[in-house]
Design a protein around this motif. Structure first.
Motif, PDB file in Angstrom:
ATOM      1  N   ASN A   1      12.008  56.486  28.841  1.00  0.00           N
ATOM      2  CA  ASN A   1      12.494  55.666  29.818  1.00  0.00           C
ATOM      3  C   ASN A   1      12.779  54.266  29.360  1.00  0.00           C
TER       4      ASN A   1
ATOM      5  N   ARG B   1      14.282  51.699  30.674  1.00  0.00           N
ATOM      6  CA  ARG B   1      14.012  50.670  31.631  1.00  0.00           C
ATOM      7  C   ARG B   1      12.592  50.031  31.702  1.00  0.00           C
ATOM      8  N   THR B   2      11.510  51.046  31.416  1.00  0.00           N
ATOM      9  CA  THR B   2      10.306  50.833  31.511  1.00  0.00           C
ATOM     10  C   THR B   2      10.037  50.024  30.135  1.00  0.00           C
TER      11      THR B   2
ATOM     12  N   ARG C   1      12.106  48.129  28.453  1.00  0.00           N
ATOM     13  CA  ARG C   1      12.670  46.830  28.619  1.00  0.00           C
ATOM     14  C   ARG C   1      11.610  46.022  29.565  1.00  0.00           C
ATOM     15  N   LEU C   2      11.233  46.323  30.609  1.00  0.00           N
ATOM     16  CA  LEU C   2      10.101  45.677  31.449  1.00  0.00           C
ATOM     17  C   LEU C   2       8.932  45.388  30.496  1.00  0.00           C
TER      18      LEU C   2
ATOM     19  N   ILE D   1      18.165  47.018  23.298  1.00  0.00           N
ATOM     20  CA  ILE D   1      17.310  46.581  24.557  1.00  0.00           C
ATOM     21  C   ILE D   1      16.997  45.181  23.902  1.00  0.00           C
TER      22      ILE D   1
END
Length: 419
Positions: A150, A152-153, A155-156, A212
């Motif tokens: 994932n 997005r995970t 990146r967070l 990223i």
């Protein structure tokens, strides 16, 4: 207080002594005081630092535990070990981090700096409590053993870890491209009729993760990405390009990816099954060049012990991993001492891992922490897995004659290993 006599510093033939008191280096060539230890004419260096080891505790202690794994590390000359969190349960709870640190501190072997999981249960879905994990003593965050699918995970996670001044370490493989591959995809896998893991699986994931980081970097987010066990030429070229752009991306290479190739799998012996897999000689040569030119930041072992029964399964079913933290330095020094030089190999295994982590560079100066190793650079000894401190008493290099064996490891001023 202890004094180690009959030792030499790197690049010198002068015989010296070092005195240690209260966990610190008191000084060099002082009057000999306290317990006297003969350094056997060996070469002294800062104790090695390992950023990637699987010590299997909690929950997998039939493979390894803190006592056996940290004793093995000390025997390999390591003073500090970062352990991976893919245990049972996963190290995603601050209480587990604290328990591991407290237990390891009482063993008297190498120092433990546990890595904590990036996501809860290493499921890749929800970030773990990163702030609390750092406060508990976690050294870095990683879902090693699992790939971060994932984006997005991840990146967070990079944003959050960056705000905490922490490194995120990634196992860079695209799971869909890797699929069920058990070895490098290429002529050897085709000849053996085994499912292959393509180099593109690593390169594609490295490229994604770098993008990223680039996006966050452009926004001023201090995200730091460390790519574990890089195995392919293409992925290294991507990291090299990222560095040229000034991106905070680092990488490690393992000795097994430098000294073994996919040709070893012609034996159908699962002892050679690792993740990412052994690649081609061209890849190994490219990685070695990366060590020469600085594109590769440091060496790490990915020490990954399994039981003998597990590694005796066929290649499709056996787990991935090689355990060899005890012979990593002798292996590198014997194979590449002339190519890289002693000082470069030591840097890759001491100051370089510290730089990746943002730790102070280890030194042997008076007043500094007494973490050191004495190395016998001349005596050749065969690799005898029966003598390993690790529970995994087997290795691809069994019987090979190596030099550069540690004869003494001191951690926090105390003898952690003596041959």
């Amino acid at each position: 207080m202890i004094t180690i006599t009959n030792i030499k510093r790197v690049g010198s033939e002068k015989t010296e002594s070092v005195t240690i008191e209260g966990g610190l280096i008191k000084g060099w060539n002082l009057l000999e005081e306290g317990d006297i230890i003969d350094g056997q004419g060996g070469t002294v260096a800062p104790a090695l630092i390992e950023l990637h080891a699987h010590l299997r505790e909690p929950g997998q202690t039939e493979k390894e535990d803190l006592s056996s794994g940290l004793a093995a590390a000390a025997a390999g000359g390591y003073g500090t070990v970062v352990s991976m969190p893919n245990t049972s349960p996963v190290v995603d709870d601050p209480a587990i981090v604290r328990t591991l640190i407290e237990k390891a501190a009482g063993l008297g072997f190498a120092r433990l700096r546990p890595a904590a999981a990036l996501t809860k249960g290493q499921k890749g879905e929800e970030l773990a409590e990163l702030t609390y994990l750092k406060e508990a003593g976690a050294a870095m965050f990683t879902d090693d053993g699992r790939t971060n699918e994932n984006a997005r995970t991840l990146r967070l996670g990079l944003e959050t870890a960056g705000s905490l001044g922490m490194v995120i370490s990634v196992h860079a493989e695209d799971a869909s491209l890797r699929a069920d591959g058990v070895m490098n995809e290429g002529p050897v896998s085709e000849a053996l009729g085994l499912p292959g893991n393509p180099a593109a699986a690593e390169a594609a994931r490295v490229a994604r993760d770098i993008e990223i980081v680039a996006g966050l970097h452009a926004q001023g987010v201090p995200a730091r990405l460390h790519v574990q066990h890089l195995s392919t030429a293409r992925a290294l070229d991507l990291v090299r390009a990222a560095k040229a752009q000034g991106l905070p991306v680092t990488c490690e290479v393992c000795p097994h990816h430098l000294t073994l190739t996919d040709e070893a799998l012609r034996s159908f012996d699962a002892i050679y099954k690792v993740a990412p897999p052994l690649r081609t000689q061209a890849d190994a040569d490219h990685l070695l060049e990366g060590l020469r030119d600085g594109s590769v930041d440091c060496l790490a072992t990915d020490h990954a012990p399994h039981t003998r029964a597990e590694k005796e399964r066929d290649l499709l079913d056996a787990p991935s991993g090689i355990a060899y933290i005890e012979l990593a330095f002798p292996l590198m020094y014997t194979r590449f001492g002339e190519t890289l030089g002693l000082e470069r190999i030591l840097d890759l295994m001491t100051a370089a891992p510290a730089r990746v982590m943002g730790w102070a560079a280890p030194t042997l100066d008076a007043g500094q922490k007494a973490d050191l190793v004495i190395l016998d650079l001349t005596t050749e000894r065969p690799v005898n897995p029966a003598e390993f401190r690790s529970k995994a008493k087997f290795t691809p290099w069994a019987g090979e004659t190596l030099k550069g064996w540690p004869v003494l490891t001191v951690v926090d001023g105390k003898v952690a290993f003596q041959r």
